[in-house]
Design an enzyme around this catalytic site. Structure first.
Site, mmCIF file in Angstrom:
data_model
loop_
_atom_site.group_PDB
_atom_site.id
_atom_site.type_symbol
_atom_site.label_atom_id
_atom_site.label_comp_id
_atom_site.label_asym_id
_atom_site.label_seq_id
_atom_site.Cartn_x
_atom_site.Cartn_y
_atom_site.Cartn_z
ATOM 1 N N GLU A 99 -4.342 -2.640 22.974
ATOM 2 C CA GLU A 99 -3.844 -1.268 23.112
ATOM 3 C C GLU A 99 -3.023 -0.891 21.873
ATOM 4 O O GLU A 99 -2.446 -1.766 21.200
ATOM 5 C CB GLU A 99 -2.955 -1.204 24.367
ATOM 6 C CG GLU A 99 -2.327 0.153 24.611
ATOM 7 C CD GLU A 99 -1.588 0.248 25.947
ATOM 8 O OE1 GLU A 99 -1.465 -0.775 26.653
ATOM 9 O OE2 GLU A 99 -1.126 1.358 26.274
ATOM 10 N N ASN A 123 -6.768 5.180 33.381
ATOM 11 C CA ASN A 123 -5.997 3.932 33.471
ATOM 12 C C ASN A 123 -4.766 4.181 34.330
ATOM 13 O O ASN A 123 -4.053 5.175 34.113
ATOM 14 C CB ASN A 123 -5.540 3.491 32.069
ATOM 15 C CG ASN A 123 -4.507 2.356 32.127
ATOM 16 O OD1 ASN A 123 -4.846 1.224 32.443
ATOM 17 N ND2 ASN A 123 -3.247 2.675 31.851
ATOM 18 N N GLU A 124 -4.527 3.332 35.289
ATOM 19 C CA GLU A 124 -3.310 3.426 36.127
ATOM 20 C C GLU A 124 -3.013 4.883 36.479
ATOM 21 O O GLU A 124 -1.909 5.385 36.223
ATOM 22 C CB GLU A 124 -2.125 2.742 35.440
ATOM 23 C CG GLU A 124 -2.381 1.253 35.237
ATOM 24 C CD GLU A 124 -1.155 0.410 34.896
ATOM 25 O OE1 GLU A 124 -0.090 0.993 34.596
ATOM 26 O OE2 GLU A 124 -1.271 -0.833 34.943
ATOM 27 N N TYR A 129 -0.267 -8.298 37.333
ATOM 28 C CA TYR A 129 0.664 -9.001 36.450
ATOM 29 C C TYR A 129 1.498 -9.963 37.277
ATOM 30 O O TYR A 129 1.899 -9.646 38.410
ATOM 31 C CB TYR A 129 1.605 -8.012 35.749
ATOM 32 C CG TYR A 129 0.953 -7.261 34.611
ATOM 33 C CD1 TYR A 129 0.740 -7.883 33.382
ATOM 34 C CD2 TYR A 129 0.544 -5.947 34.763
ATOM 35 C CE1 TYR A 129 0.136 -7.199 32.321
ATOM 36 C CE2 TYR A 129 -0.060 -5.254 33.712
ATOM 37 C CZ TYR A 129 -0.263 -5.892 32.494
ATOM 38 O OH TYR A 129 -0.861 -5.222 31.458
ATOM 39 N N GLU A 141 -6.298 -5.925 33.577
ATOM 40 C CA GLU A 141 -4.981 -6.276 33.008
ATOM 41 C C GLU A 141 -4.416 -7.404 33.861
ATOM 42 O O GLU A 141 -4.240 -7.251 35.065
ATOM 43 C CB GLU A 141 -4.023 -5.070 33.006
ATOM 44 C CG GLU A 141 -4.418 -4.011 31.999
ATOM 45 C CD GLU A 141 -3.389 -2.897 31.824
ATOM 46 O OE1 GLU A 141 -2.170 -3.165 31.972
ATOM 47 O OE2 GLU A 141 -3.804 -1.763 31.538
ATOM 48 N N GLN A 179 -1.934 -8.871 26.684
ATOM 49 C CA GLN A 179 -2.917 -8.355 25.774
ATOM 50 C C GLN A 179 -3.175 -9.424 24.728
ATOM 51 O O GLN A 179 -2.335 -10.301 24.516
ATOM 52 C CB GLN A 179 -2.421 -7.067 25.138
ATOM 53 C CG GLN A 179 -2.126 -5.985 26.178
ATOM 54 C CD GLN A 179 -1.892 -4.586 25.572
ATOM 55 O OE1 GLN A 179 -2.156 -4.359 24.391
ATOM 56 N NE2 GLN A 179 -1.389 -3.658 26.378
HETATM 57 O O1 AHR Z 1 -0.165 -3.759 29.126
HETATM 58 C C1 AHR Z 1 0.927 -2.900 29.029
HETATM 59 C C2 AHR Z 1 0.827 -1.744 30.012
HETATM 60 O O2 AHR Z 1 0.825 -2.243 31.311
HETATM 61 C C3 AHR Z 1 -0.430 -0.924 29.964
HETATM 62 O O3 AHR Z 1 -0.386 0.040 28.977
HETATM 63 C C4 AHR Z 1 -0.466 -0.293 31.310
HETATM 64 O O4 AHR Z 1 -1.776 -0.003 31.729
HETATM 65 C C5 AHR Z 1 0.218 -1.321 32.198
HETATM 66 O O5 AHR Z 1 1.175 -0.763 33.001
#
Ligand code: AHR
Length: 536
Positions: A52, A206-207, A280, A334, A384
């Site tokens: 990103e 995204n999100e 996450y 992610e 990432q």
């Molecule tokens: O990976 C960092 C951020 O985490 C991304 O931009 C977003 O999609 C997520 O909240």
């Protein structure tokens, strides 16, 4: 403490159980693998990437510029290209993330010097005095060049937050229209790429429940339909990925998956090939530090990796209520361990983390979960790849280092395109301390796959203090040869730095081959990868 005190049968979560009472074990762990029960293919896309426009990911990480003294290929860091080829990187998700919903693709085409400087979503998070306006030097042509250089497929995220269906459809045409058709194909050719980019993977936002527009699942479903119904029908057939849940929410965000699919059923069902799931291991609100921790922190992070399995299974179950034909698969685009800010490798590299062996074990546990659910997951992307969160590399100027996470990608490469094998593990559970709630975890976790006569076995010993001897029995054929590699270190907090780049790296592990299998001893706190050659 931390000893294997339970004699209950345990398995690497869903790796399967050998039923019955524990017999007298010749080793700490008994593993049974049935290569003939080979299951679904493990898609290489499970080992995918996410890059990103955030902190040091693109600029300084991947893009050093054509005039740079740092070794580069047309502006792209050469060491990065070489390493991504080495691990067989299958794809990159780009340009975000939250950045994607503010990104206008036209800003990143044409003569670099004439490209506008634009606002970047992440600049508000940049420490005072540091600039983070977007130069747009890295746009779609540079991105596709990176994909081609490394043999990876592009996965683009549409701007739903501040763009329009028209802007998106133009981007699709710009990327995929054959030369000599629409004007956008001519414009692409004028910018150096006559041949279409052939983009197959498209993320629709995204999100969208957060930075991507703060929508309800119903609002998102309505907009999703507008983005996909007029999708220009150029080759290749698109794989359309809808925004899915925030899997690391306390309630796993099952409400989003339910709400979205319910809204899509309401007589307007558009095609949904993939549902994006973000998961996450979220330690942003915990005192846990990246690089200095004790046994409690070690196990707390590994336990969260094991939870990936629950998150996948629960969302899959919800999806099945609506999608009885199982047309939609999960895209875990992610994932990674996200610690609280404060230990960035340099202030401008937002969300960069000096990862350790602990994060490598987290990676291995996660990959084994993905492998075991290869029938449900079409793609997964680490968040990432470089200089951000769960990175494989850290780079600053001419300094560059592979983190322990990189080595796990290397060790798991052999699973790509192989067929999942049935694996059953019997190993006493491990009683573990915790900051919050001590508990038990499987004493070993892993997965197995078969490719021709090669059986690939990956295993993680989570114990920070005890080795595990394991006897591997293969139910069909016999093992003629075995090779092993182990990633471990005497210090569980060890990591690789610019000055000590090879502190944590794999080393050979002896494998004893017998008539019906093999024996190995997994060092404490290790990830092990075995390659066993089989008779026909
Ligand atoms: O990976 C960092 C951020 O985490 C991304 O931009 C977003 O999609 C997520 O909240």
């Amino acid at each position: 403490m931390n000893r294997r005190t339970l004699l209950r049968v345990s398995a690497g979560a869903a790796a399967g159980l050998i039923a019955g009472v524990r017999p007298a074990l010749a080793a700490d762990a008994e593993i049974e693998i049935t290569p003939k029960e080979a299951g679904p293919e493990i898609s290489p896309h499970l080992y995918g990437h996410f890059i990103e426009h955030l902190g040091g990911v693109i600029y300084d990480g991947i893009w050093v510029g054509r005039q740079s003294k740092i070794a580069n290929i047309d502006g792209i860091r050469k060491q990065f290209v070489d390493d991504m080829k080495r691990i067989g990187a299958p794809n990159y998700r780009w340009p975000g993330g939250c950045f994607a919903d503010g990104y206008h693709w036209r800003d990143g085409i044409g003569a670099t010097a004439k490209r506008p400087r634009t606002y970047n979503y992440w600049q508000a998070s940049m420490p005072a005095g540091l600039d983070h306006t977007e130069t747009n030097a890295f746009g779609i042509h540079e991105f596709i060049h990176l994909c081609r250089l490394t043999g990876a497929e592009p996965y683009l995220a549409a701007n739903m937050g501040s763009g329009s269906p028209q802007e998106f459809h133009d981007w699709v045409s710009y990327c995929n229209a054959p030369a000599g058709t629409v004007s956008l194909a001519g414009e692409r050719a004028g910018n150096g790429d006559k041949e279409p980019f052939g983009v197959r993977w498209w993320g629709i936002g995204n999100e969208s429940w957060g930075c991507g527009g703060d929508m309800t699942p119903q609002e998102y479903a309505t907009l999703y339909r507008r983005y996909v119904t007029q999708f220009p029908a150029y080759d290749p057939k698109p794989y359309l990925v809808a925004v899915g849940p925030r899997g690391h929410s306390k309630d796993l965000d099952l409400g989003w998956t339910n709400g979205f699919f319910a809204a899509m059923q309401d007589g307007h069902r558009s095609r949904v090939d993939g549902l994006s799931l973000h998961y996450y291991t979220d330690f942003r609100n915990s005192p846990e530090k990246v690089a200095s921790f004790d046994a409690r922190g070690w196990y707390d992070v590994l336990r969260e990796a094991l939870r990936t399995e629950t998150v996948i299974e629960q969302h899959w179950e919800v999806m099945g209520k609506y999608d009885t034909g199982r047309r939609t698969r999960l895209i875990v685009d992610e994932w990674g361990v996200w610690y609280k800010p404060g230990e960035e490798t340099t202030p401008a590299h937002l969300l960069s983390q000096p990862l350790t062996l602990r994060d490598a074990l987290h990676t291995a546990i996660t990959f084994d979960v993905f492998n075991r659910h290869a029938d449900k997951i079409a793609m997964a992307n680490v968040a990432q790849t470089i200089n951000c969160i769960h990175s494989l590399f850290l780079a600053q100027g001419d300094r560059y280092v592979r983190t322990p996470v990189y080595h796990v990608f290397e060790l798991y490469r052999s699973h790509m395109r192989a067929k999942l094998g049935a694996m059953r593990i019997r190993c006493p559970e491990l009683k573990v301390p915790s900051r919050n709630s001590p508990g038990v975890i499987p004493g070993l976790s892993g997965s197995a796959s078969v490719q021709g006569r090669t059986l690939n076995v990956t295993l993680t010993n989570p114990s920070h203090e005890s080795p595990v001897s394991a006897r591997i029995r293969v139910t069909a054929g016999s093992v003629t040869e075995g090779r092993g590699l182990a990633l471990t270190h005497a210090d569980m907090t060890a990591g690789n730095t610019f000055d000590r780049p090879s502190e944590v790296r794999p080393s050979p592990l002896p494998v004893k081959v017998g008539a019906d299998g093999a024996e190995v001893t997994l060092p404490a706190r290790s990830v092990v990868s075995l390659e066993l050659r089989m008779t026909a």
